[in-house]
Design a protein around this motif. Sequence first.
Motif, PDB file in Angstrom:
ATOM      1  N   ARG A 243       7.288  31.791  20.121  1.00  0.00           N
ATOM      2  CA  ARG A 243       8.032  30.982  21.096  1.00  0.00           C
ATOM      3  C   ARG A 243       7.624  29.520  20.903  1.00  0.00           C
ATOM      4  N   ARG A 403      13.687  30.379  23.341  1.00  0.00           N
ATOM      5  CA  ARG A 403      13.893  31.414  24.349  1.00  0.00           C
ATOM      6  C   ARG A 403      13.187  32.727  24.025  1.00  0.00           C
ATOM      7  N   LYS A 405      10.613  35.348  24.415  1.00  0.00           N
ATOM      8  CA  LYS A 405       9.726  35.613  25.536  1.00  0.00           C
ATOM      9  C   LYS A 405       8.291  35.795  25.065  1.00  0.00           C
TER      10      LYS A 405
END
Length: 449
Positions: A243, A403, A405
């Motif tokens: 991420r 985006r 996670k």
Amino acid sequence: MLTRRQILKTGALMLAGGAVSAVFRKATAAEQASAVTQPPLAASTGDRYAPVVTLNGWSLPWAMEKGVKVFHLIAQPVKREFAPGMVVNCWGYNGSTPGPTIEAVEGDRIRILVSNHLPEHTTIHWHGIFLPNGMDGVGGLTQPHIKPGETYAYEFTLRQNGTYMYHPHADEMVQMALGMYGMFIVHPRKPDPVRIDRDYCFMLHNFAVHAGTATPDPSVMTDFNMWTFNSRVFPGIDALVARTGERVRVRVANLSMHEHPIHIHGTAFEVTGTDAGWIPPSARYRETTMLVPVGNIRVGEFIADAPGDWALHCHKSHHTMNAMGHEIANMLGVDHHDIARRIRKLVPGYMAMGETGMAEHAAHALVGHMPLPENTLPMMMGQGPFGPIEMGGMFTMIKIRDRQKPGDYTDPGWYQHPEGTVAVRLPGEPPKPIVQGFKPTPTPDNPPG
């Protein structure tokens, strides 16, 4: 000290289908069922750390027995898919090569049971780990060899933390050439002073698998044709996923016969460790190409601050290819269309290669227009969003997404570039080169003035 009574008790657990064997069977089945990297089972008893993710691999479960963590390794012949279309007859541990990663915590007392299901004797050396001499695993020097059908127990307390390996110290030329090795990660007892969001590890190795065959040739010393991350070649190697903004640690071990300059795109490694431990912060350094010597480990860390699909690969160009032919004639610039036409009359489908480079030849093999020997991969493989990637061997990607996670290791697919951020072809005639101010270097054929 490991007593005879403890050995017999542990052996009885194994024969009775106890916790160690049961956990081992479950983990092996899960690993064999999926080639997708998954977060491993935690090896800690409550300490906080980021578990290691082994590319295309898994971590070895353990069972607790009176304060001792008990692991079980089984040395055995295995089949390993290097990439779709190629399965290799290897040797490894617990159904895979590399063997499962061992994860434990500094201060742990561990016992590792090693069962030999090979057709010859073996041992295991715990590379870089400080332990009693009799547990060091050098056949004939510090212990008897583990004969086929035998199980030996190694027991010691982990007095350090860092990145280490395991591999045989018996008939090494054959056993390591066939894929017997694995990673050994010791997490610190105290929390890491710098938060690590994702922690990856993989082993560099080389194999000689002659075209049309399936068993590595252990007699080859330098002219290897398969270069692997964790016994996989691109595009069969999992991508590293992160991420945006996360700190990523990459532990790279090398048990091949060559050094490997591991190059990262889009950022730089901070080199933080070796198989001798962690480098003091004042001595750490940054570089985009982290050289990993033979029999050594390098740990690099970086901040994933730029979204995209970034390449990670060995920078020796022959190490990002598969199934190379050696000692062939150099055909660059040679017009062989006529002889190729005549050969095709005798050998339908024959394709001459190398006149203008290898790209066209590799593309034909990749899409199936050119037949290859059975169980043999094209030299360059992999399709990207813009066409053939033309890589093989020691190549993968770091996929960074805004985006993604935390803790999600699934492949996010190809990066969707924002408009205006991809190099484009200019229309019309190519612009004239800019030569203003250019001064050629004087030579005898081109004197000054």
